[in-house]
Enzyme design. Structure first.
Site, PDB file in Angstrom:
ATOM      1  N   LYS A 281     -20.471 -39.490 -16.545  1.00  0.00           N
ATOM      2  CA  LYS A 281     -21.007 -39.740 -17.882  1.00  0.00           C
ATOM      3  C   LYS A 281     -19.877 -40.123 -18.837  1.00  0.00           C
ATOM      4  CE  LYS A 281     -25.358 -37.309 -18.628  1.00  0.00           C
ATOM      5  NZ  LYS A 281     -26.041 -36.294 -19.448  1.00  0.00           N
ATOM      6  N   GLU A 365     -39.943 -26.544 -17.814  1.00  0.00           N
ATOM      7  CA  GLU A 365     -40.640 -25.852 -18.901  1.00  0.00           C
ATOM      8  C   GLU A 365     -41.744 -24.925 -18.402  1.00  0.00           C
ATOM      9  OE1 GLU A 365     -38.593 -29.363 -20.593  1.00  0.00           O
ATOM     10  OE2 GLU A 365     -39.923 -29.071 -18.866  1.00  0.00           O
ATOM     11  N   ARG A 393     -45.606 -29.640 -20.813  1.00  0.00           N
ATOM     12  CA  ARG A 393     -45.560 -29.394 -19.367  1.00  0.00           C
ATOM     13  C   ARG A 393     -45.800 -27.931 -19.029  1.00  0.00           C
ATOM     14  NH1 ARG A 393     -40.449 -33.407 -18.442  1.00  0.00           N
ATOM     15  NH2 ARG A 393     -39.588 -32.142 -20.101  1.00  0.00           N
TER      16      ARG A 393
END
Length: 619
Positions: A281, A365, A393
């Protein structure tokens, strides 16, 4: 400049090796220059430059289906598929979305914005290709972070067993998939990436497969021996293979030539393939490389220094985080849960000060909600801080693992309402409807920092069952009052019309009242502090003396608070001569600033005032 000449992905296939390397350098410079002006997801996009270029050298995404997981890493893909000239409009009203959107381009195969679904979607496309007798490749690009979500493994399990030709690219930019991989396994992984090994495998298969029974017997026998050796000597390396995938990698995700080679081989295989790619990243921009978390989603910044152009202000997220730390010092039952959003939800300080009471469950979640239920059942006070659109979710678990036993878990719902530039996939426009449907759920709506603090204390220590506090992204506005967590608070008296609202929209309601006052129109402003539970008696008390009502909300129309208020008013015998439900309507707004989106849906003070004036003129 190579990038300026790329008008179509086919142009990339014509470049030589040196030109491809130059294109990658120019893409990184382009990303930093443009995202520094618009804001957006920078670190993740800097990490997939070579991978994106390699994909477009091997595949034709106007026909082949490239399914992004989450989708925030699609910027290079957009730049290379004819949208370079529009990139200055990224995440702006009427401009390019920061996520894949099929309405933008035929090269965007599917809407993306949330994690862990790409393999499932790609498998569906592969099934469609097979059943309709069509010919195209299907690729799912999923990050190691998204692999923390259970849905990704549901998809992998089914895709591997299906035998459908498809490629899953695992973009591993930090989190190990299997921490116990040994030296021999790493050697095998490196060997798999070598050209000679793959060429030998293809030669071996060609030579031993055919009509001859002897060849078939020898090939099958040798395959059994190979799989037995791998299963017994390298059990930790075969997770994906046991699911049915041909595993390739890991491969250097910043070597375009190697990636192109590996993708070509993967394309030739007639079955499920998982290509493991290692990326970094923030690669190519030192500030993003050193702090990829801050540059994951960044506001506009100075590219020379990496510093934001505007100083950050206290936000509802930061005030929540600071308040929770103070309360946790007083009560050791308080625990904090996040689903891979520690800093985004304001929990960084809590994580540092109370590491034993802080739980980051990854992008899971549903698991977080169920775990909160287990904590609550055994005497803890779990606080799950989660974005509104991500909590969707966990709806099933809210009912079955929280509500049925009336467990005292606290859900701090961040990014409630319109969030701005992230657009449709991230607007928190559904939670007023679905949270209000959960039996026993209390839903509190602070309009200021002081109210958030008051309501958090109330939720932790004065509510017995499940409770939600929902608040917007960003800072408080003009209203800085502090109402106690009673049902409603009158903020302004008036006789011609009543505006009922909650949360941060109280500021727009008060603006509308000020505008209308100049025209001689007297407006009463009521602030709902709690949108659930809501009874007919409470509505009757709240609307006493009201004959004309406008309910202002930044959620969708279906299941909105205004509909429930109207039904309860009818039940209570409250006669309303005029009722206006002012909300986001039946469709989610696109990208743009929150102020622009309020204006476009007539949720701002000017729009509310105009609606009231129009209603009065009709009578």
């Amino acid at each position: 400049m190579i990038l300026e000449k790329i008008r179509d992905p086919e142009d990339i296939k014509l470049l030589n090796s040196a030109q491809v390397d130059q294109l990658c350098r120019e893409l990184r410079d382009f990303l930093v220059e443009n995202v520094s002006k618009t804001g957006g997801h920078l670190a993740s996009n800097l990490g997939v430059v070579e991978l994106t270029v390699a994909i477009h050298r091997v595949f034709d995404t106007s026909k082949d289906r490239l399914v992004f997981d989450v989708g925030h890493q699609c910027y290079c893909h957009k730049i290379l598929t004819g949208r370079q000239s529009l990139f200055h409009t990224l995440r702006q009203l009427g401009g390019l979305s920061g996520f894949p959107k099929p309405y933008e381009s035929e090269h965007d195969a599917f809407v993306a914005g949330h994690a862990s679904n790409s393999v499932s979607v790609a498998l569906g496309m592969a099934h469609a290709r097979t059943l309709l007798h069509e010919d195209y490749s299907v690729i799912a690009l999923i990050g190691d972070g998204a692999m923390t979500g259970g849905l990704s493994f549901e998809g992998l399990n089914d895709a591997g067993a299906s035998g459908e030709p498809m490629i899953v690219i695992l973009n591993d930019n930090g989190m190990s998939i299997d921490a116990n991989v040994g030296g021999l396994s790493r050697h095998l992984s490196r060997l798999r990436s070598e050209e000679g090994y793959n060429n030998f495998k293809r030669w071996y298969k060609d030579k031993l497969q055919g009509d001859s029974p002897a060849k078939k017997h020898l090939y099958n026998a040798s395959s059994h021996v190979k799989h037995w050796l791998k299963s017994n000597l390298l059990p930790e390396s075969t997770m994906f293979e046991k699911m049915g995938f041909s595993y390739m990698g890991p491969v250097n995700g910043h070597d375009v030539q190697k990636l192109t080679q590996m993708l070509t081989w993967a394309k030739e295989k007639n079955g499920p393939v998982l290509l493991h790619v290692l990326t970094e990243k923030g690669r190519g921009y030192s500030y993003a490389r050193q702090d990829p978390e801050r540059f994951h989603g960044t506001p506009p910044f100075d590219p020379a220094t990496g510093k934001p152009l505007r100083q950050s202000k206290p936000s509802f997220s930061s005030v929540f985080g600071e308040s929770l730390v103070e309360l946790a010092r007083e009560d050791n039952r308080i625990c904090a849960i996040t689903a891979a959003m520690t800093s985004g939800t304001g929990l960084s300080r809590f994580a540092k000060e109370f590491p034993d009471r802080f739980f980051d469950v990854g992008i899971a979640e549903g698991h977080a909600v169920a775990m909160a239920g287990g904590m609550a059942k055994q005497g803890l006070i779990p606080v799950f801080a989660v974005y509104s659109s991500f909590l969707q979710r966990g709806f099933d678990m809210l009912i079955h693992d929280i509500s049925l036993d009336n467990l005292h878990a606290v859900f701090c719902v961040d990014r409630a309402g319109l969030v701005g530039a992230d657009g449709q996939t991230h607007h928190g426009c559904f939670d007023p409807a679905f949270l209000s449907q959960v039996p026993g759920m209390t839903v509190l709506c602070p309009s200021s920092f002081s109210e958030l603090k008051e309501m958090l204390h109330f939720a932790l220590f004065s509510v017995t069952g499940p409770v939600t506090i929902r608040y917007p992204r960003g800072a408080e506005s003009v209203y800085k009052g502090c109402s106690l967590p009673v049902q409603f608070t009158p903020l302004r008296e008036g006789s011609d019309f009543t505006v009922l609202t909650y949360g941060i929209l109280v500021n727009e309601a008060l603006k509308a009242a000020d505008i209308l006052e100049k025209s001689g129109i007297s407006v009463r402003v009521l602030k709902l502090n709690r949108i659930a539970p809501l009874s007919a008696d409470e509505v009757s008390d709240m609307l006493k003396g009201t004959t004309r009502l406008l309910v202002l909300e930044d959620c969708l129309d279906a299941g909105c608070v205004g509909q429930r208020v109207a039904a309860l008013a009818l039940e209570a015998g409250v006669k309303l001569d005029k009722l206006i439900l002012r909300n986001c309507g039946s469709t989610l707004p696109t990208e743009g600033s929150v102020e622009q989106l309020y204006s476009s849906r007539k949720l701002d003070g000017v729009g509310v005032a105009a609606s009231i004036e129009e209603a009065l003129h009709e009578q």
